[in-house]
Design a protein around this motif. Sequence first.
Motif, short mmCIF file in Angstrom:
data_model
loop_
_atom_site.label_atom_id
_atom_site.label_comp_id
_atom_site.label_asym_id
_atom_site.label_seq_id
_atom_site.Cartn_x
_atom_site.Cartn_y
_atom_site.Cartn_z
N UNK A 232 41.18 42.60 42.84
CA UNK A 232 40.91 43.59 43.88
C UNK A 232 39.41 43.87 43.97
N UNK A 233 38.95 44.38 45.12
CA UNK A 233 37.55 44.80 45.23
C UNK A 233 37.20 45.91 44.23
N UNK A 234 38.18 46.77 43.94
CA UNK A 234 37.91 47.86 42.99
C UNK A 234 37.56 47.30 41.61
N UNK A 235 38.22 46.23 41.21
CA UNK A 235 37.90 45.61 39.92
C UNK A 235 36.51 44.98 39.95
N UNK B 177 26.28 40.38 35.51
CA UNK B 177 25.38 39.65 36.41
C UNK B 177 26.17 38.87 37.45
N UNK B 178 27.39 38.47 37.07
CA UNK B 178 28.27 37.78 37.99
C UNK B 178 29.70 38.22 37.77
N UNK B 179 30.53 38.15 38.82
CA UNK B 179 31.94 38.53 38.72
C UNK B 179 32.75 37.38 39.30
N UNK B 180 33.66 36.82 38.50
CA UNK B 180 34.42 35.65 38.92
C UNK B 180 35.53 36.02 39.90
N UNK B 181 35.66 35.21 40.90
CA UNK B 181 36.71 35.38 41.91
C UNK B 181 37.51 34.09 41.96
N UNK B 182 38.79 34.18 41.69
CA UNK B 182 39.66 33.00 41.73
C UNK B 182 40.78 33.29 42.72
N UNK B 183 41.87 33.90 42.25
CA UNK B 183 43.00 34.18 43.15
C UNK B 183 42.67 35.25 44.18
N UNK B 184 41.72 36.15 43.85
CA UNK B 184 41.40 37.24 44.77
C UNK B 184 40.86 36.73 46.10
N UNK C 82 34.27 41.86 51.62
CA UNK C 82 34.74 43.05 50.91
C UNK C 82 34.33 43.01 49.44
N UNK C 83 34.46 41.84 48.85
CA UNK C 83 34.11 41.70 47.44
C UNK C 83 32.61 41.86 47.24
N UNK D 109 38.73 39.92 31.15
CA UNK D 109 38.50 41.37 31.27
C UNK D 109 39.83 42.08 31.48
N UNK D 110 40.67 41.52 32.36
CA UNK D 110 42.02 42.03 32.57
C UNK D 110 43.01 40.91 32.25
N UNK D 111 44.29 41.24 32.06
CA UNK D 111 45.27 40.18 31.80
C UNK D 111 45.25 39.15 32.92
N UNK D 112 45.39 37.89 32.56
CA UNK D 112 45.30 36.83 33.55
C UNK D 112 46.43 35.84 33.35
#
Length: 532
Positions: A467-470, A480-487, A498-499, A430-433
Amino acid sequence: MTAAHAARPVVWSIAGTDSGGGAGLSADQRAADAFGVHLCPVVAAVTAQNSLAVTRIEPVSPLALEAQLQALADDLPPQVVKTGLLGGVEHVRLVAHWIDRLRRRHPVALVVDPVLAASTGAAFADASMLAAYRELLLPRATLITPNRREAAALLGQPEAGLAGLPTQALELRRRGAQAVCITGGDAADLDGRVLDLMATEQADGWLAAPRIATEHHHGSGCTFATSAAAALALGFVPADAVVLAKMATGHALRHGHPAGAGRGPVRATSGFAADASLLPWLSWGASPTFAPPGEPDAPRASLDLYAIVDSAARAEQVLAAGARTLQLRIKTPAAPDAAWQAALRTALQRSIAAAREAGARLFVNDHWQLAAELGAFGVHLGQEDLLALGDDGRARLRASGLALGISSHSLWELARARSMAPCYVACGPVWPTLTKAMPWRPQGLDNLAWWCAMAGLPVVAIGGILTPEQVEAAARCGADGVCAVRVLGDDPARVLPQLQRALQAGRQAATPSPVPALPHPSLAASVAPPPS
């Protein structure tokens, strides 16, 4: 010049007129308008026809054709040239000459719709014309879109059945076409689905969509080819362009209408790419095999915050922090030995046990057979891994009972993922990774919203989420789901709440993110080859 008034991509269509307004340049114009590109209609032949028959074909002189192309070249240079009905061998030579000439200035794609006969039965090409197509247009073509009879004629072979079409498509590519789509709208169905065979640098396989019952299908072949040309002009690679062309043609067929006593014209209009029922399935190989119809094997509840971890210790840490969906991603070394295999088994056993105790769902990345043996909830696989399994391996995977998640980065990958009826499909990045190197452009929130609206199954957002904003923005798109890795950082117990709040805020937003009329390309299109 403002963005709202930016110049539209230019497509030249070198084709015939249709006095009945159904096919040829009339259909091409409607398809170009549906994509928002500018069409330059270059007349190669004038036909006298209505909804019942073609009564006369009058090719324009080569001088008249040359004059049209010359007039356009400096003022309206094309991103794509599409050919339809050509009036003779001299026209084919002229087109080949102009493609070479244009490509000396800048990259230009060529889409060849080999119009060899009308749907009413009128023949447009003899042996010399077929030879000219083979010698002059196939080697220059970015994409060709013959139907099954036309593909056989171009090869000088009998018309093939389903089993023989992949060989014919590969032979057409061997003769120079960079990409091939053999359309099947005029052929028999497979379980009520229309099959088009795609052979491109990006992907091979059968595109399938439900047959649209209508008597009014005049101009559907022109619509398909011009839609593909328009998508190429917008920057899509051939595999994605063919997916969009199939959607636009399905939409046009739904809007076909009577005009005269015979078969009426199809009508492509804008908005076709926002209709989820038009998104096709793409097979995983030469066999037209698709998951049984019905609901996908969906999880019991939303995937929510989807943590990705690389060890059993990290899995236990994020589970203790409150994560209830996670993926264990342990990379396989170049030369895995017995010690590594034993450590992998131990890590999976420990993580599966921790997830089961927490009431969480654990997806194992890649190692699906071991995951099934040890009782994991699910497995996540990339498309190259699924392709490597072959038909038999994919059948065993489906029979394992594992919930399946599949990565997708492009339209053709989304269409192919749907053919396995997974429990979710990941949309990314979704964003650069920096997590891993990949050729894909960021999808952005616009493509994520399109994925969520079109996939027909749960979508997980992945890539560059820091970030939480993302997280909130991804949830507003319908993820339906949002991946969290480094965050998640070093202290998931502090960050995770927060997330989760951001996820809920996005889902409860009064104004969800809008779904674009068209997605944007996620892979840079290859440059057309220079003239030989």
